[in-house]
Scaffold this motif. Structure first.
Motif, mmCIF file in Angstrom:
data_model
loop_
_atom_site.group_PDB
_atom_site.id
_atom_site.type_symbol
_atom_site.label_atom_id
_atom_site.label_comp_id
_atom_site.label_asym_id
_atom_site.label_seq_id
_atom_site.Cartn_x
_atom_site.Cartn_y
_atom_site.Cartn_z
ATOM 1 N N ARG A 119 0.832 -1.205 0.000
ATOM 2 C CA ARG A 119 0.000 0.000 0.000
ATOM 3 C C ARG A 119 0.871 1.262 0.000
ATOM 4 O O ARG A 119 0.613 2.215 -0.739
ATOM 5 C CB ARG A 119 -0.910 -0.019 1.224
ATOM 6 C CG ARG A 119 -1.934 1.093 1.262
ATOM 7 C CD ARG A 119 -2.838 0.906 2.461
ATOM 8 N NE ARG A 119 -3.387 -0.447 2.446
ATOM 9 C CZ ARG A 119 -4.485 -0.776 1.787
ATOM 10 N NH1 ARG A 119 -5.148 0.129 1.126
ATOM 11 N NH2 ARG A 119 -4.910 -2.020 1.787
ATOM 12 N N ALA A 120 1.932 1.243 0.794
ATOM 13 C CA ALA A 120 2.808 2.416 0.861
ATOM 14 C C ALA A 120 3.451 2.679 -0.504
ATOM 15 O O ALA A 120 3.514 3.831 -0.962
ATOM 16 C CB ALA A 120 3.878 2.204 1.934
ATOM 17 N N LEU A 121 3.897 1.612 -1.172
ATOM 18 C CA LEU A 121 4.520 1.798 -2.494
ATOM 19 C C LEU A 121 3.496 2.282 -3.516
ATOM 20 O O LEU A 121 3.783 3.150 -4.346
ATOM 21 C CB LEU A 121 5.170 0.489 -2.959
ATOM 22 C CG LEU A 121 6.401 0.042 -2.158
ATOM 23 C CD1 LEU A 121 6.907 -1.306 -2.669
ATOM 24 C CD2 LEU A 121 7.512 1.091 -2.230
ATOM 25 N N ALA A 122 2.297 1.711 -3.451
ATOM 26 C CA ALA A 122 1.244 2.124 -4.382
ATOM 27 C C ALA A 122 0.916 3.604 -4.178
ATOM 28 O O ALA A 122 0.793 4.362 -5.146
ATOM 29 C CB ALA A 122 -0.001 1.260 -4.184
ATOM 30 N N GLU A 123 0.779 3.994 -2.928
ATOM 31 C CA GLU A 123 0.427 5.397 -2.665
ATOM 32 C C GLU A 123 1.537 6.351 -3.102
ATOM 33 O O GLU A 123 1.284 7.450 -3.573
ATOM 34 C CB GLU A 123 0.080 5.584 -1.184
ATOM 35 C CG GLU A 123 -1.354 5.148 -0.908
ATOM 36 C CD GLU A 123 -1.695 5.020 0.573
ATOM 37 O OE1 GLU A 123 -0.824 5.300 1.424
ATOM 38 O OE2 GLU A 123 -2.836 4.611 0.864
ATOM 39 N N ARG A 124 2.770 5.871 -2.995
ATOM 40 C CA ARG A 124 3.893 6.735 -3.358
ATOM 41 C C ARG A 124 4.085 6.818 -4.879
ATOM 42 O O ARG A 124 4.387 7.868 -5.420
ATOM 43 C CB ARG A 124 5.151 6.191 -2.679
ATOM 44 C CG ARG A 124 6.457 6.834 -3.077
ATOM 45 C CD ARG A 124 6.620 8.211 -2.449
ATOM 46 N NE ARG A 124 7.883 8.814 -2.850
ATOM 47 C CZ ARG A 124 8.090 9.362 -4.043
ATOM 48 N NH1 ARG A 124 7.135 9.389 -4.945
ATOM 49 N NH2 ARG A 124 9.272 9.877 -4.339
ATOM 50 N N PHE A 125 3.925 5.687 -5.582
ATOM 51 C CA PHE A 125 4.367 5.642 -6.990
ATOM 52 C C PHE A 125 3.254 5.484 -8.024
ATOM 53 O O PHE A 125 3.520 5.518 -9.218
ATOM 54 C CB PHE A 125 5.386 4.519 -7.181
ATOM 55 C CG PHE A 125 6.681 4.765 -6.445
ATOM 56 C CD1 PHE A 125 7.521 5.806 -6.824
ATOM 57 C CD2 PHE A 125 7.052 3.969 -5.370
ATOM 58 C CE1 PHE A 125 8.723 6.036 -6.152
ATOM 59 C CE2 PHE A 125 8.242 4.194 -4.691
ATOM 60 C CZ PHE A 125 9.077 5.231 -5.084
ATOM 61 N N TRP A 126 2.031 5.216 -7.614
ATOM 62 C CA TRP A 126 0.938 5.070 -8.580
ATOM 63 C C TRP A 126 0.162 6.363 -8.717
ATOM 64 O O TRP A 126 -0.041 7.038 -7.707
ATOM 65 C CB TRP A 126 -0.012 3.956 -8.132
ATOM 66 C CG TRP A 126 0.483 2.569 -8.387
ATOM 67 C CD1 TRP A 126 1.645 2.204 -9.012
ATOM 68 C CD2 TRP A 126 -0.181 1.347 -8.003
ATOM 69 N NE1 TRP A 126 1.747 0.831 -9.040
ATOM 70 C CE2 TRP A 126 0.642 0.281 -8.435
ATOM 71 C CE3 TRP A 126 -1.385 1.055 -7.351
ATOM 72 C CZ2 TRP A 126 0.302 -1.059 -8.224
ATOM 73 C CZ3 TRP A 126 -1.727 -0.264 -7.147
ATOM 74 C CH2 TRP A 126 -0.900 -1.311 -7.581
#
Ligand code: TXA
Ligand code: MG
Length: 319
Positions: A81-88
């Protein structure tokens, strides 16, 4: 040969109509052009493999429009979730456990328990949103060819094999997405791409693991044992032996098939596209401790038959 269609509201509607009807639409993303189809429609996904001329069924990336759509097909833990929120939206693909209620067709995930998910920028995302379903899309080139960064490349490579080519101009990034497998808090770089690994490491606060050199070229779906059901699989069967289940294809019954313990026909009409869409479900159905032996009739090696036979021979490989 199909000519690229410049972007317009009418072109978007045409694309949507074709996706809803199980068609193939080549569409621009910020990385490279993708060959898109409704990820929940097995026949449409089979057409992707057919158009690419891939000798095997690689798992495909499912392109989503929103975080809720991603959560409908995959399980996102805190790290994902953290990666998605940062990079998507952007050039990052996350390989995640499939959601138990995912509507994605098993042919799109090559029957794996994981799914590759990415939220692209621009019109690919808009189309997935309007379709209300994820769009499965590999790079829009023939198998072994170079990933296309312009609509004209797609036209040259896939010609009349697609229903529509949306022309969104040259791809902004021109490199495929970076693929990271997320398992609990472990992150493994499966493919370097448009998002630098360093940026992911900085956001995650940990290094990306690298798969060993030999493993890196193999998606889990390439592993021989992956497709193997519990029982022993015998290919190119021209007669049924006592106690065997039969995977059939086409309208012509084997002379003695009434003695089979059970029969699954991948396509009674002999349509390879239909058989491709039915294959993983058939292997899954027959994967039971109660089924010791499975015979498979010969399946043509032409077109999608090459990939079907590739998967069947993996299922039949000695373990
Ligand atoms: O930028 C991109 O990623 C482009 C655009 C169209 O989104 N797509 C793309 O797709 O490059 P493709 O099919 O050419 O490459 C996808 C890669 C394949 O190597 C496949 O094996 C891997 O993703 N992949 C897909 N699902 C996977 C999974 N569940 N586990 C491991 N690898 C997976
Ligand atoms: Mg590719």
């Amino acid at each position: 040969m199909i000519r690229p269609t410049p972007l317009s509201d009418a072109a978007m509607e045409d694309a949507l109509r074709r996706l809803r009807a199980g068609g193939l639409v080549a569409l621009p993303t910020e990385t490279v052009y993708g060959l898109g189809a409704d990820a929940t429609d097995g026949l449409a996904v089979a057409r992707i493999f057919e158009a690419k001329g891939r000798p095997s069924f690689n798992p495909l990336i499912c392109h989503v429009a929103s975080l809720p759509m991603a959560e409908g097909i995959a399980v996102l833990g805190p790290m994902a979730r953290a990666l998605a929120e940062r990079f998507w939206p952007g050039p990052l693909t996350l390989v995640l456990p499939s959601s138990p209620t995912s509507p994605v067709h098993p042919l799109a995930t090559a029957g794996l328990a994981t799914v590759a998910v990415r939220m692209p920028r621009g019109i690919a995302r808009a189309l997935a949103g309007q379709l209300g379903r994820p769009i499965a899309a590999p790079s829009a080139n023939r198998s072994g060819g170079v990933s296309p960064t312009a609509a004209a490349h797609v036209a040259r490579s896939l010609g009349a094999r697609v229903d529509l080519i949306l022309d969104g101009g040259p791809a902004e990034i021109g490199l495929e997405s970076t693929i990271v497998a997320v398992s609990n808090d472990d992150l493994t770089l499966l493919r370097p791409g448009g998002l630098p690994a360093e940026a992911i490491e900085a956001a995650a606060g940990r290094p990306l693991l690298r798969p060993p050199p030999n493993a890196s070229i193999q998606a889990p779906g390439q592993l021989a044992s992956h497709y193997a059901p519990h029982g022993r699989v015998r290919l190119d069967a021209t007669a049924v032996q006592p106690g065997e289940w039969l995977i059939a294809f086409g309208p012509h019954p084997l002379a003695n098939q009434s003695r089979a313990a059970g029969i699954l026909n991948l396509s009674p009409s002999g349509d390879l596209r239909e058989a491709a869409a039915a294959l993983f479900a058939a292997l899954f159905t027959l994967d039971s401790p109660d089924i010791a032996r499975i015979a498979v009739v010969p399946i043509p090696h032409t077109g999608l038959g090459a990939a079907i036979n590739n998967r069947l021979s993996r299922a039949a490989a000695l373990r």
